[in-house]
Design an enzyme around this catalytic site. Structure first.
Site, PDB file in Angstrom:
ATOM      1  CG  HIS A 115     -14.109 -47.745   1.051  1.00 52.09           C
ATOM      2  ND1 HIS A 115     -12.890 -47.555   0.437  1.00 52.09           N
ATOM      3  CD2 HIS A 115     -13.999 -48.924   1.727  1.00 52.09           C
ATOM      4  CE1 HIS A 115     -12.078 -48.567   0.713  1.00 52.09           C
ATOM      5  NE2 HIS A 115     -12.732 -49.408   1.509  1.00 52.09           N
ATOM      6  CG  HIS A 148     -12.231 -49.962   6.267  1.00 54.73           C
ATOM      7  ND1 HIS A 148     -10.867 -50.009   6.066  1.00 54.73           N
ATOM      8  CD2 HIS A 148     -12.784 -50.454   5.114  1.00 54.73           C
ATOM      9  CE1 HIS A 148     -10.610 -50.490   4.855  1.00 54.73           C
ATOM     10  NE2 HIS A 148     -11.764 -50.770   4.264  1.00 54.73           N
ATOM     11  CD  GLU A 149     -16.096 -51.885   4.016  1.00 58.70           C
ATOM     12  OE1 GLU A 149     -16.510 -51.404   2.944  1.00 58.70           O
ATOM     13  OE2 GLU A 149     -15.122 -52.645   4.088  1.00 58.70           O
ATOM     14  CG  HIS A 196      -7.856 -55.322   0.567  1.00 60.00           C
ATOM     15  ND1 HIS A 196      -8.549 -55.482  -0.617  1.00 60.00           N
ATOM     16  CD2 HIS A 196      -8.747 -54.809   1.452  1.00 60.00           C
ATOM     17  CE1 HIS A 196      -9.807 -55.103  -0.449  1.00 60.00           C
ATOM     18  NE2 HIS A 196      -9.952 -54.684   0.801  1.00 60.00           N
ATOM     19  CE1 TYR A 237     -10.535 -50.122  -2.891  1.00 57.66           C
ATOM     20  CE2 TYR A 237     -11.080 -52.058  -4.198  1.00 57.66           C
ATOM     21  CZ  TYR A 237     -10.822 -51.473  -2.979  1.00 57.66           C
ATOM     22  OH  TYR A 237     -10.871 -52.226  -1.827  1.00 57.66           O
ATOM     23  CD  GLU A 271      -9.381 -51.335   1.080  1.00 59.18           C
ATOM     24  OE1 GLU A 271      -9.296 -51.612   2.292  1.00 59.18           O
ATOM     25  OE2 GLU A 271     -10.475 -51.339   0.475  1.00 59.18           O
ATOM     26  CG  ASP A 297      -7.033 -57.017  -3.236  1.00 62.93           C
ATOM     27  OD1 ASP A 297      -8.213 -56.706  -3.418  1.00 62.93           O
ATOM     28  OD2 ASP A 297      -6.383 -56.671  -2.230  1.00 62.93           O
TER      29      ASP A 297
END
Length: 359
Positions: free
Chosen positions: A182, A178-179, A280, A193, A202, A275
């Site tokens: 990005h 996932h990270e 998210h 974002y 996300e 957020d």
């Protein structure tokens, strides 16, 4: 809160743990849990400010000298330890090709970076995050009981977790995938974002994080768990993961963590200023659309549904401010191009977006 993202070419920070979860812990946890959550939020905020100052210095200059790419792409991994400080990258403890260490965090980070590199190379012929052989760097043991993991446009960083709510953040291969995704998004669609574009950012990371796990486990769509971060929640926590792509809103319901706030369709879209306008939270909607599409198509999810999403990320028509409807239409367009307008694949993707109320 770990949500700073600058312009397309400016280094950014993306965290796996959403701020709403940390805020629930700061409100509902034991004194120690509250303290750790507040420290994590504070660390994220401080680190974000430092990054914004460094960004201009660290951003790669366009048009400069380019490192030659080897003829045969191969992973170049370096794992460091911060030794529970907040210094990056820290001390080098395992480099590419070195034997296993006696530290689970080090080896899980090494393996997760490798699995992500292999997935993108084997499935999409992509040479690392930037498609130009970018070395993959990870730092483990960041901070003191730090409850997060993040990508800062240059490397992966993993906290150890507090041990009562969260286990070590290297434990879940899909979190690592996932990270790092990005980074792929930064180098392709460059999705902003905030708002729906941020929720798509996300979601794309969840999609490919899940596919990386499925590829490593050789699972077909109908046998995958479609959970993000399974294994991260410590024993005793009432939940199974951070998010569920198949059933958004059901991943956890815990006295300390609160209830999973993700909506499963547009009828329950959450309008919030927190957020980055719910990146998210509302990511649950495109997450479910991908899961439904993959289940509708059948087989290995990375082969067709994953191909369509990857082509859409690289589509020249996608803009950084793309909303759900624009992205959905582009996935249908790419499915039509790849498989034909009347194909089962195109129909499954259209139906999935229709089911979640986007198309």
């Amino acid at each position: 809160m770990c949500n700073h993202v600058g312009h397309h070419s400016v280094p950014s920070i993306y965290c796996i743990l959403p701020p709403h979860m940390l805020k629930e812990i700061a409100k509902n946890g034991t004194p120690q849990q509250r303290s750790v959550a507040v420290d994590t939020l504070s660390t994220d905020h401080t680190f974000r400010q430092i990054r914004s100052v460094q960004a201009a210095l660290l951003a790669p200059k366009r048009g400069g000298s380019v490192t030659p790419v080897p003829a045969v792409p191969s992973a170049h991994r370096s794992i460091y330890t911060a030794n529970n400080t907040e210094t990056l990258p820290g001390k080098l403890v395992r480099s590419e090709g070195a034997p296993k260490s006696n530290d689970d965090c080090v080896d899980e980070a090494y393996d997760g970076l490798g699995a992500t590199f292999e997935f993108y190379l084997e499935i999409f012929h992509r040479n690392s995050i930037d498609d130009a052989g970018m070395p993959l760097t990870g730092t483990v043991h960041y901070g003191d009981k730090y409850d997060n993991a993040f990508w800062n446009s240059q490397q992966m960083v993993f906290g150890d977790g507090d041990g009562t709510l969260f286990n070590r953040f290297t434990i879940a291969i899909d979190v690592i995938g996932h990270e790092l995704t990005h980074g792929v998004t930064e180098h392709t669609a460059g999705l902003a974002y905030s708002g729906q574009a941020g929720a798509l950012n996300e979601s794309v990371s969840d999609v490919f994080g899940s596919l990386i796990k499925q590829y490593a486990l050789k699972q077909k769509a109908d046998t995958a768990d479609w959970l993000i971060g399974a294994g991260l929640l410590a024993s005793g926590v009432k939940g199974v993961a951070l998010r569920s792509m198949k059933e958004p809103g059901t991943a956890y319901d815990d006295p300390v963590l609160g209830k999973d706030p993700q909506p499963a369709d547009m009828a329950h879209y959450v309008n919030t200023s927190q957020d980055n306008h719910g990146v998210h939270i509302n990511s649950g909607i495109p997450n479910r659309a991908f899961c439904l599409a993959a289940l509708g198509i059948g087989g290995y999810a990375w082969e067709k549904a994953g191909r369509v999403w990857y082509e859409t990320l690289n589509d020249s028509h996608i803009k950084p401010t793309a909303n759900f409807k624009t992205f959905a239409r582009l996935t249908v367009s790419n499915a039509n191009r790849l498989y034909g307008a009347s194909s089962a694949e195109s129909k499954a993707i259209s139906k999935a977006w229709d089911t979640v109320g986007v198309l």
